[in-house]
Scaffold this motif. Structure first.
Motif, PDB file in Angstrom:
ATOM      1  N   SER A  66       4.007   6.537   0.571  1.00  0.00           N
ATOM      2  CA  SER A  66       5.098   6.929  -0.313  1.00  0.00           C
ATOM      3  C   SER A  66       6.223   7.470   0.572  1.00  0.00           C
ATOM      4  O   SER A  66       6.405   7.008   1.701  1.00  0.00           O
ATOM      5  CB  SER A  66       4.603   7.969  -1.329  1.00  0.00           C
TER       6      SER A  66
ATOM      7  N   LEU B 268       9.074  11.214   0.937  1.00  0.00           N
ATOM      8  CA  LEU B 268       9.686  12.372   0.311  1.00  0.00           C
ATOM      9  C   LEU B 268      10.836  11.963  -0.600  1.00  0.00           C
ATOM     10  O   LEU B 268      11.189  12.692  -1.533  1.00  0.00           O
ATOM     11  CB  LEU B 268      10.180  13.361   1.374  1.00  0.00           C
TER      12      LEU B 268
ATOM     13  N   LYS C 265       9.966  12.013  -4.098  1.00  0.00           N
ATOM     14  CA  LYS C 265       9.780  13.337  -4.690  1.00  0.00           C
ATOM     15  C   LYS C 265      11.109  13.999  -5.000  1.00  0.00           C
ATOM     16  O   LYS C 265      11.289  14.597  -6.061  1.00  0.00           O
ATOM     17  CB  LYS C 265       8.962  14.213  -3.742  1.00  0.00           C
ATOM     18  N   SER C 266      12.054  13.888  -4.076  1.00  0.00           N
ATOM     19  CA  SER C 266      13.336  14.578  -4.244  1.00  0.00           C
ATOM     20  C   SER C 266      14.481  13.637  -4.603  1.00  0.00           C
ATOM     21  O   SER C 266      15.506  14.071  -5.109  1.00  0.00           O
ATOM     22  CB  SER C 266      13.701  15.324  -2.962  1.00  0.00           C
TER      23      SER C 266
ATOM     24  N   ALA D  22       8.198   6.915  -5.759  1.00  0.00           N
ATOM     25  CA  ALA D  22       7.627   7.756  -6.805  1.00  0.00           C
ATOM     26  C   ALA D  22       6.535   6.992  -7.551  1.00  0.00           C
ATOM     27  O   ALA D  22       5.483   7.552  -7.884  1.00  0.00           O
ATOM     28  CB  ALA D  22       8.716   8.221  -7.775  1.00  0.00           C
TER      29      ALA D  22
ATOM     30  N   VAL E 273       3.121   7.106  -5.987  1.00  0.00           N
ATOM     31  CA  VAL E 273       2.325   8.306  -6.265  1.00  0.00           C
ATOM     32  C   VAL E 273       1.510   8.102  -7.535  1.00  0.00           C
ATOM     33  O   VAL E 273       0.309   8.406  -7.578  1.00  0.00           O
ATOM     34  CB  VAL E 273       3.230   9.555  -6.382  1.00  0.00           C
TER      35      VAL E 273
ATOM     36  N   GLN F   8       3.564  11.042   2.247  1.00  0.00           N
ATOM     37  CA  GLN F   8       5.006  11.078   2.001  1.00  0.00           C
ATOM     38  C   GLN F   8       5.733  11.526   3.275  1.00  0.00           C
ATOM     39  O   GLN F   8       5.926  12.719   3.504  1.00  0.00           O
ATOM     40  CB  GLN F   8       5.338  12.041   0.852  1.00  0.00           C
TER      41      GLN F   8
ATOM     42  N   GLU G  88       2.467  15.533   2.403  1.00  0.00           N
ATOM     43  CA  GLU G  88       3.816  15.493   2.950  1.00  0.00           C
ATOM     44  C   GLU G  88       3.774  15.598   4.470  1.00  0.00           C
ATOM     45  O   GLU G  88       3.057  16.427   5.025  1.00  0.00           O
ATOM     46  CB  GLU G  88       4.642  16.642   2.400  1.00  0.00           C
TER      47      GLU G  88
END
Length: 248
Positions: A142, A144, A147-148, A161, A164, A185, A241
């Motif tokens: 995946s 980061l 996620k953000s 995403a 995940v 990630q 992460e």
């Protein structure tokens, strides 16, 4: 470095001809795994096999992760050449960055298809072998960004995403069969892809990282090794992460 963490295991790594994928293949081979290097670029596959043959037993396979038959060929080659499949790393990916207003639908589709459908095909094909064996580790890459979110990456962030969700759903389906599915990630990692960024942009992103530096591909590969090995035997559905603390 410890040796033998995945000794004798059979692994497939997609997108393994360069960048993070190449480093994952290298680390797995260095720790005793027999590795299938799978990538779309046949020339780079040959180059990667040439590099890695000094590290361990490595076989190159050319194919497209969006093609069901090609993905099946990755798995079939591992089973035929190595006698089984213990580890499958869904690493292949592309970028087609543009603002939401300027992104073409075909560029959205291409990124979603390679990252998300490609990972789904890999999980499905690998799981079919692993569940019969009663063991196995699938590692999905995946980001980061999933996620953000990142400006200019609505396609990439959405795909990452989605990975995940794919990881957690498939982990729940396969846990009782002894098959583990986890995800990584990465944050800002030095790869051929990120080296193409403008120096000022790269420096600004580094400045936002608590550790004040970009990561190296081997630092992601070491986490893939951990998830592939029995050190993580009681972990499934986890998302780790590797971003220098950027989203703490």
């Amino acid at each position: 470095m410890m040796s033998g963490l995945v000794a004798g295991k059979s692994a497939v790594v997609t997108g393994a001809a360069q960048g993070i994928g190449l480093e994952i293949a290298r680390v797995l081979a260095a720790h005793g795994a027999n590795v299938i290097v799978a990538d779309l670029d046949s020339r780079r596959v040959q180059d990667a096999v040439g590099q890695l043959s000094e590290v361990g037993r490595v076989i190159g396979v050319t194919g497209n992760v969006t093609d069901e038959q090609d993905v099946q060929s990755f798995v079939d080659t591992a089973v035929r050449e190595f006698g089984g499949l213990d580890v499958y790393v869904n690493n292949a990916g592309i970028t087609r960055d543009a603002s939401l207003r300027n992104m073409r639908p075909e560029d959205f589709d291409a990124v979603i298809t390679v990252h998300l459908k490609g990972a789904w095909l890999g999980v499905r094909a690998a799981a079919a072998v692993m569940r019969e064996a009663g063991s196995g580790s699938i590692v999905n890459m995946s980001s980061l960004s999933g996620k953000s979110g990142n400006p200019g990456q609505t396609n990439y962030s959405a795909a990452k995403a989605g990975i995940v969700g794919l990881t957690k759903s498939s982990a729940k389906e396969l846990a009782h069969k002894g098959v583990r599915v986890n995800a990584i990630q990465p944050g800002l990692i030095r790869t051929p892809m990120t080296e193409a960024m403008k120096p000022g942009v790269f420096a600004a992103r580094e400045a936002d990282i608590p550790m004040k530096r970009a990561g190296e591909a081997v630092e992601v590969a070491n986490v893939a090794l951990f998830l592939a090995s029995d050190l993580s035997s009681y972990m499934t559905g986890a998302v780790l992460e590797v971003g220098g603390g950027r989203l703490m």
